[in-house]
Scaffold this motif. Structure first.
Motif, short mmCIF file in Angstrom:
data_model
loop_
_atom_site.label_atom_id
_atom_site.label_comp_id
_atom_site.label_asym_id
_atom_site.label_seq_id
_atom_site.Cartn_x
_atom_site.Cartn_y
_atom_site.Cartn_z
N VAL A 1 10.94 -2.45 1.18
CA VAL A 1 9.72 -3.26 1.11
C VAL A 1 10.07 -4.74 1.21
CG1 VAL A 1 7.80 -3.98 -0.37
CG2 VAL A 1 8.38 -1.55 -0.16
N LEU A 2 11.09 -5.17 0.48
CA LEU A 2 11.51 -6.57 0.51
C LEU A 2 12.02 -6.97 1.89
CD1 LEU A 2 13.40 -6.86 -2.92
CD2 LEU A 2 11.07 -7.62 -2.38
N VAL B 1 7.22 1.47 6.08
CA VAL B 1 8.34 2.15 5.41
C VAL B 1 7.90 3.60 5.19
CG1 VAL B 1 9.80 2.27 3.36
CG2 VAL B 1 9.04 0.03 4.22
N PHE B 2 8.79 4.54 5.42
CA PHE B 2 8.50 5.94 5.15
C PHE B 2 9.35 6.41 3.97
CE2 PHE B 2 7.10 5.51 9.50
CZ PHE B 2 5.93 6.24 9.51
N ALA B 3 8.70 7.07 3.03
CA ALA B 3 9.39 7.62 1.88
C ALA B 3 9.27 9.13 1.91
CB ALA B 3 8.80 7.06 0.58
N ASP C 1 -0.03 -5.84 2.85
CA ASP C 1 0.95 -6.57 3.65
C ASP C 1 2.07 -5.65 4.13
OD1 ASP C 1 -0.42 -9.01 3.23
OD2 ASP C 1 0.56 -9.25 1.28
N THR C 2 2.45 -4.70 3.28
CA THR C 2 3.44 -3.67 3.65
C THR C 2 2.86 -2.32 3.28
OG1 THR C 2 5.38 -5.10 3.32
CG2 THR C 2 5.74 -2.73 3.19
N THR C 3 2.93 -1.37 4.20
CA THR C 3 2.38 -0.04 3.95
C THR C 3 3.51 0.98 3.88
OG1 THR C 3 0.35 -0.58 5.14
CG2 THR C 3 0.82 1.75 4.78
N GLY D 1 0.83 -1.20 0.00
CA GLY D 1 0.00 0.00 0.00
C GLY D 1 0.86 1.25 0.00
N LEU D 2 0.52 2.21 -0.85
CA LEU D 2 1.17 3.52 -0.84
C LEU D 2 0.12 4.55 -0.44
CD1 LEU D 2 3.20 1.98 -2.91
CD2 LEU D 2 3.83 4.31 -3.56
#
Length: 351
Positions: free
Chosen positions: A279-280, A225-227, A198-200, A87-88
């Motif tokens: 992400v990985l 994860v923060f971008a 599964d990953t945001t 998810g983004l």
């Protein structure tokens, strides 16, 4: 030019001739044309064989709902579970679509196929997606390894329609190993994306504003994860410091995943490889520590809860009609009965 109403005159018929003639056919104009029946099984088989048009039609059935959508769901459900969803999310204007496009390019360079669900605002007139994939990510429009679909929120507060989980399962069932869900980003309700992926990845910009507001929106809670996108702009270093400080204050349990912070520039692809590596890394951590299984179990429970709530809401709308309903609303309006007592009376005996 003034429009004219055309009247078609039938030829005169002798009265005796009418006795032997069938009644004239009548045409009922409802404003919409009846859709022909759809062979969902055949469409699903075609989608499994790689026909993109069949996948698109099945997604349209899911969005429309009803029995055909339920049939698609029954076919897809036992074949799903192999894809990984990312998810983004983030505030409007953070550059999510541009970053998603750059991420797609990187994933394709690794030889992986990817599907994208772009969750757009609903048109108040048609109920459809306003932005649409026709104006998004055009660099990948002709890539057979990329499937992009816009879905309308249809007023759902979290920015994700009830159809989104079914759409994800369909894309999973027909063989897409990676599914990216890009949300519209509308403030506090962005937290719902955490239950759909599964990953945001939370996308922020330099000078993103009050960190307290970010915490209120739940962004710090949902981010794996923060971008920091548009990191070539002034204020990127301060934004990183703010994020690190908030993560330090979040009191993460020992051994828990600490969200990495990645600097990106979606327009030229800077940092996209590092973002995907993050992400990985989260996927590996989640699989090894049982977090992925827990998230998916939670997602299943929440989806079932939402479906039941939706069904009950439909029953409630059907219940609130008729003479009994009218009498009770009148008694509440005239203050002879309080609303809660009237509701109890309306619900009495309901199975």
């Amino acid at each position: 030019m003034t429009s004219q109403r055309l009247v078609h005159l039938a030829p005169a018929v002798h009265p005796d001739a009418r006795r032997n003639c069938p009644p004239p056919a009548t045409t009922r104009h409802t404003g919409t044309m009846a859709r022909p029946p759809v062979d969902v099984d055949a469409l699903f088989a075609a989608a499994q064989a790689g026909e993109r048009a069949a996948v698109a039609r099945l997604l349209s059935l899911i969005e429309r709902g009803g029995d055909p959508a339920r049939q698609v769901g029954r076919l897809a459900h036992p074949l799903s579970g192999g894809a990984y969803t990312v998810g983004l999310t983030g505030a409007p204007g953070a550059g999510k679509s541009t970053l998603t496009s750059a991420t797609i390019g990187h994933v394709r360079s690794l030889g992986e196929q990817v599907a994208v669900l772009a969750i757009d605002p609903s048109s108040p007139f048609t109920g459809g997606a306003i932005l649409g994939d026709r104006v998004r990510m055009q660099d990948h429009a002709t890539d057979a390894g990329v499937f992009i679909r816009s879905m309308a929120t249809r007023g759902h507060l979290g920015g994700l329609s009830l159809a989104a989980p079914e759409a994800v399962r369909l894309l999973d069932a027909v063989g897409h190993p990676w599914i990216v869900i890009e949300t519209v980003g509308v403030g506090q309700v962005e937290v719902e994306v955490a239950g759909k992926a599964d990953t945001t990845v939370v996308v922020v910009n330099p000078g993103w504003g009050d960190s307290v507001q970010a915490n209120k929106a739940g962004l710090m809670e949902i981010g794996d994860v923060f971008a920091i996108n548009k990191s070539d702009r002034a204020g990127a270093d301060q934004t990183r410091k703010d994020l690190m400080q908030m993560l330090d204050l979040s009191d993460l349990p020992e051994g828990a995943w600490r969200p990495p912070i990645v600097s990106t520039v979606g327009t030229d692809g800077t940092g996209v490889a590092e973002l995907w590596d993050a992400v990985l890394a989260h996927r590996e951590f989640a699989e090894q520590h049982g977090e992925l299984a827990r998230r998916r179990a939670f997602r299943a429970r929440e989806e079932l809860r939402e479906i039941i709530a939706h069904r009950l809401a439909e029953r409630a709308r059907q219940l609130c009609t008729g003479e009994r309903w009218d009498a009770l609303t009148e008694s509440v309006a005239t203050q002879s009965t309080d609303p809660w007592s009237a509701a109890d009376e309306m619900l009495a005996g309901l199975a």
